[in-house]
Design an enzyme around this catalytic site. Structure first.
Site, PDB file in Angstrom:
ATOM      1  N   ARG A 120      30.270  44.315  34.722  1.00  0.00           N
ATOM      2  CA  ARG A 120      30.930  45.652  35.297  1.00  0.00           C
ATOM      3  C   ARG A 120      30.068  46.716  34.896  1.00  0.00           C
ATOM      4  NH1 ARG A 120      37.068  43.312  35.155  1.00  0.00           N
ATOM      5  NH2 ARG A 120      36.473  42.090  36.986  1.00  0.00           N
ATOM      6  N   GLU A 122      31.514  41.640  41.164  1.00  0.00           N
ATOM      7  CA  GLU A 122      31.800  41.812  39.906  1.00  0.00           C
ATOM      8  C   GLU A 122      33.178  42.175  39.795  1.00  0.00           C
ATOM      9  OE1 GLU A 122      30.146  40.692  37.381  1.00  0.00           O
ATOM     10  OE2 GLU A 122      28.253  40.314  38.249  1.00  0.00           O
TER      11      GLU A 122
HETATM   12  C1  LIG Z   1      25.896  39.464  48.066  1.00  0.00           C
HETATM   13  C2  LIG Z   1      27.048  39.108  47.317  1.00  0.00           C
HETATM   14  C3  LIG Z   1      26.692  38.272  46.178  1.00  0.00           C
HETATM   15  C4  LIG Z   1      27.444  37.788  45.232  1.00  0.00           C
HETATM   16  N1  LIG Z   1      27.167  37.125  44.105  1.00  0.00           N
HETATM   17  C5  LIG Z   1      28.123  36.420  43.474  1.00  0.00           C
HETATM   18  C6  LIG Z   1      27.540  35.471  42.274  1.00  0.00           C
HETATM   19  O1  LIG Z   1      26.423  35.605  41.881  1.00  0.00           O
HETATM   20  N2  LIG Z   1      28.471  34.793  41.470  1.00  0.00           N
HETATM   21  C7  LIG Z   1      29.782  34.560  42.107  1.00  0.00           C
HETATM   22  O2  LIG Z   1      30.628  33.862  41.479  1.00  0.00           O
HETATM   23  N3  LIG Z   1      30.320  35.511  43.201  1.00  0.00           N
HETATM   24  C8  LIG Z   1      29.417  36.254  43.745  1.00  0.00           C
HETATM   25  N4  LIG Z   1      29.810  37.186  44.856  1.00  0.00           N
HETATM   26  C9  LIG Z   1      31.253  36.986  45.134  1.00  0.00           C
HETATM   27  C10 LIG Z   1      32.071  38.293  44.832  1.00  0.00           C
HETATM   28  O3  LIG Z   1      32.052  38.353  43.411  1.00  0.00           O
HETATM   29  C11 LIG Z   1      33.428  38.214  45.749  1.00  0.00           C
HETATM   30  O4  LIG Z   1      33.135  38.296  47.104  1.00  0.00           O
HETATM   31  C12 LIG Z   1      34.349  39.452  45.165  1.00  0.00           C
HETATM   32  O5  LIG Z   1      34.762  38.975  43.914  1.00  0.00           O
HETATM   33  C13 LIG Z   1      35.564  39.262  46.156  1.00  0.00           C
HETATM   34  O6  LIG Z   1      36.125  38.206  46.525  1.00  0.00           O
HETATM   35  P1  LIG Z   1      36.493  37.775  47.825  1.00  0.00           P
HETATM   36  O7  LIG Z   1      35.085  38.001  48.836  1.00  0.00           O
HETATM   37  O8  LIG Z   1      37.018  36.316  47.815  1.00  0.00           O
HETATM   38  O9  LIG Z   1      37.548  38.801  48.410  1.00  0.00           O
HETATM   39  P2  LIG Z   1      39.118  38.478  48.259  1.00  0.00           P
HETATM   40  O10 LIG Z   1      39.377  38.243  46.770  1.00  0.00           O
HETATM   41  O11 LIG Z   1      39.541  37.413  49.351  1.00  0.00           O
HETATM   42  O12 LIG Z   1      39.672  39.851  48.445  1.00  0.00           O
HETATM   43  C14 LIG Z   1      39.720  40.415  49.755  1.00  0.00           C
HETATM   44  C15 LIG Z   1      40.333  41.707  49.918  1.00  0.00           C
HETATM   45  O13 LIG Z   1      41.597  41.751  49.236  1.00  0.00           O
HETATM   46  C16 LIG Z   1      41.768  42.513  47.957  1.00  0.00           C
HETATM   47  N5  LIG Z   1      42.801  42.047  47.034  1.00  0.00           N
HETATM   48  C17 LIG Z   1      42.336  40.664  46.568  1.00  0.00           C
HETATM   49  N6  LIG Z   1      43.358  40.443  45.621  1.00  0.00           N
HETATM   50  C18 LIG Z   1      44.183  41.595  45.533  1.00  0.00           C
HETATM   51  C19 LIG Z   1      45.392  42.048  44.877  1.00  0.00           C
HETATM   52  N7  LIG Z   1      45.868  41.330  43.917  1.00  0.00           N
HETATM   53  N8  LIG Z   1      45.794  43.579  44.989  1.00  0.00           N
HETATM   54  C20 LIG Z   1      45.107  44.402  45.890  1.00  0.00           C
HETATM   55  N9  LIG Z   1      44.120  43.827  46.688  1.00  0.00           N
HETATM   56  C21 LIG Z   1      43.488  42.861  46.500  1.00  0.00           C
HETATM   57  C22 LIG Z   1      40.212  42.548  47.721  1.00  0.00           C
HETATM   58  O14 LIG Z   1      40.150  43.934  46.988  1.00  0.00           O
HETATM   59  C23 LIG Z   1      39.533  42.734  48.926  1.00  0.00           C
HETATM   60  O15 LIG Z   1      39.698  43.929  49.464  1.00  0.00           O
HETATM   61  C24 LIG Z   1      28.963  37.729  45.744  1.00  0.00           C
HETATM   62  C25 LIG Z   1      29.340  38.555  46.724  1.00  0.00           C
HETATM   63  C26 LIG Z   1      28.426  39.004  47.638  1.00  0.00           C
HETATM   64  C27 LIG Z   1      28.901  39.898  48.784  1.00  0.00           C
END
Ligand SMILES: Cc1cc2nc3c(=O)[nH]c(=O)nc-3n(C[C@H](O)[C@H](O)[C@H](O)COP(=O)(O)OP(=O)(O)OC[C@H]3O[C@@H](n4cnc5c(N)ncnc54)[C@H](O)[C@@H]3O)c2cc1C
Length: 400
Positions: free
Chosen positions: A260, A380
């Site tokens: 972070r 993150e």
């Molecule tokens: C270009 C890119 C590179 C990345 N690189 C990596 C990597 O190297 N390794 C890795 O492991 N991951 C990686 N990620 C993944 C990234 O960490 C996730 O996309 C991120 O943690 C969000 O997860 P999600 O996309 O599944 O969204 P979700 O978890 O499905 O969330 C969707 C929405 O709901 C909201 N939300 C979820 N839960 C709650 C809650 N309890 N209360 C309120 N709101 C909520 C979120 O804030 C978001 O707005 C990468 C993503 C991108 C786009």
């Protein structure tokens, strides 16, 4: 502009060196690699020569042995150039932190010296197609085989450096019957062949589908990873089987706190660059007989941007210093990530507005920043997740 943060002579020298590298090598070439969505190989080779892959790795293992605070300053400078460049080293940095903090002596000896030179590079994998924020829901699993190896099956998503990495620090489920899901997870150091989509030989069963096409953050690849009967030796459990089995969740959460600060530094870098572009353009462009910088509405935008940049930098620096001092910094790291990533988005949008129609043209750097900045709101831990962490930890610290 006066420096907002006191730097040691060493930090000053390193930052100047990286800033010069960004000005001379990254910024002039970013447009080309961004538009082609091509991996910036020559820039990465120069980063190896500068020792940037080993910034935080101890000198005894061939690195520079610098602290998180200095690392964050370096990440700010690289991200000011182009956040994809910092993306090439970020997951590597998290992997080396995991090894330094939780790795066995053999694991440190085996990987850190080659990681310090950038000879081997690391990726970090938590997310899956059906989960990102909810890490405890991980489905990819590993099962111990009769020969003592662990077989991993499942699909990972969004793995930055997923293709070109040699090592993936991957979190998987190892105890499906664990009373609490996060108690049954393990971090494996999955070895693979860099640049190969279908691994063979000892790495058979780990495949990398074609890279995901993205809005921004081009050049550095984000991929899925498919584990299909991939065999991982027990000694590749982070910390060794005895110490590391089912300990993966807290290990990864510890690394995320550091991650972070890392993303916060990227937010400061992109916000700083947006401010620089806005300051320059607003003094060049004239409307109604004077440079737009002479209109108060534009000056207010510049003022708000500069204030956000400085505040984001201070929060990031505080979180890094606390982590370096071994102090609890969960709230501070969350605040820095939340504020700096939102500051990045804010400053980029304001700079875009200041550019008027030209901001929409691919001829102008701000167009790339506008596509790059939103990533920082997601990676993150999203802004919503940061607020959840900050809120929960605040109540823990101030329980009545
Ligand atoms: C270009 C890119 C590179 C990345 N690189 C990596 C990597 O190297 N390794 C890795 O492991 N991951 C990686 N990620 C993944 C990234 O960490 C996730 O996309 C991120 O943690 C969000 O997860 P999600 O996309 O599944 O969204 P979700 O978890 O499905 O969330 C969707 C929405 O709901 C909201 N939300 C979820 N839960 C709650 C809650 N309890 N209360 C309120 N709101 C909520 C979120 O804030 C978001 O707005 C990468 C993503 C991108 C786009």
């Amino acid at each position: 502009m006066a420096a907002v943060i006191d730097k040691t002579d060493e930090q000053q020298a390193i930052c100047e060196m990286v800033r010069q590298f960004a000005d001379e090598q990254i910024i002039p070439n970013a447009e080309h690699y961004d538009h082609e969505d091509a991996f910036p190989e020559p820039i990465v080779e120069q980063m190896k020569e500068l020792g940037l892959f080993g910034v935080t790795i101890p000198e005894e293992h061939g690195g520079m042995g610098l602290d998180l605070t200095t690392y964050a300053m370096i990440v700010e400078e690289l991200s000011r150039g182009w956040i994809s460049i910092s993306g090439v080293i970020n997951t590597h940095f998290i992997g080396s932190y995991l090894l330094m903090k939780f790795g066995s002596e053999e694991q440190k000896q085996k990987y850190l010296p080659r990681m310090a030179t950038g000879e081997i590079r690391a990726a970090f994998s938590l997310s899956e197609p059906e989960l990102g924020s909810d890490v405890a829901a991980i489905k990819t699993s590993a099962k111990k085989q009769d020969d003592g190896t662990w077989e991993i099956n499942g699909q990972k998503m969004w793995v930055t450096n997923g293709l070109r990495s040699d090592l993936v620090f991957v979190l998987v489920r190892t105890d499906p019957s664990a009373e609490k899901p996060h108690k049954g997870m393990t971090c494996f150091i999955a070895e693979k062949e860099a640049g190969v989509a279908e691994n063979t030989g000892p790495y058979k069963g780990l495949n990398v589908p074609p890279q995901i096409k993205k809005m921004g953050y081009k050049g550095v690849e984000s991929t899925e990873l498919v584990f299909d009967g991939y065999r991982c030796p027990a000694e590749n459990i982070l910390g060794g089987e005895e110490a590391g089995l089912n300990k993966g969740f807290p290990q990864m959460m510890d690394a995320l706190e550091l991650g972070r600060v890392n993303v916060a530094a990227r937010g400061v870098g992109i916000a700083q660059r947006a401010l620089e572009l806005a300051l320059r353009y607003s003094q060049e462009r004239k409307t109604f007989g004077k440079p737009i910088a002479q209109h108060q509405a534009i000056q207010f935008k510049l003022a708000d941007m500069a204030t956000q940049v400085d505040a984001a930098r201070l929060l990031t620096n505080r979180a890094a210093r606390m982590k370096d001092a071994g102090e609890r910094s969960d709230i501070e790291a969350g605040m820095a990530k939340l504020f700096a990533s939102e500051a990045g988005r804010f400053c980029v949008e304001e700079a875009f507005r200041i550019h008027g129609g030209y901001g929409y043209s691919k001829e102008y750097e701000i167009e790339r920043l506008y596509r790059d900045a939103p990533l920082l709101l997601i990676g993150e831990g999203t802004s919503e997740i940061q607020r959840m962490v900050i809120g929960r930890k605040l109540l823990e610290r101030h329980k009545i």
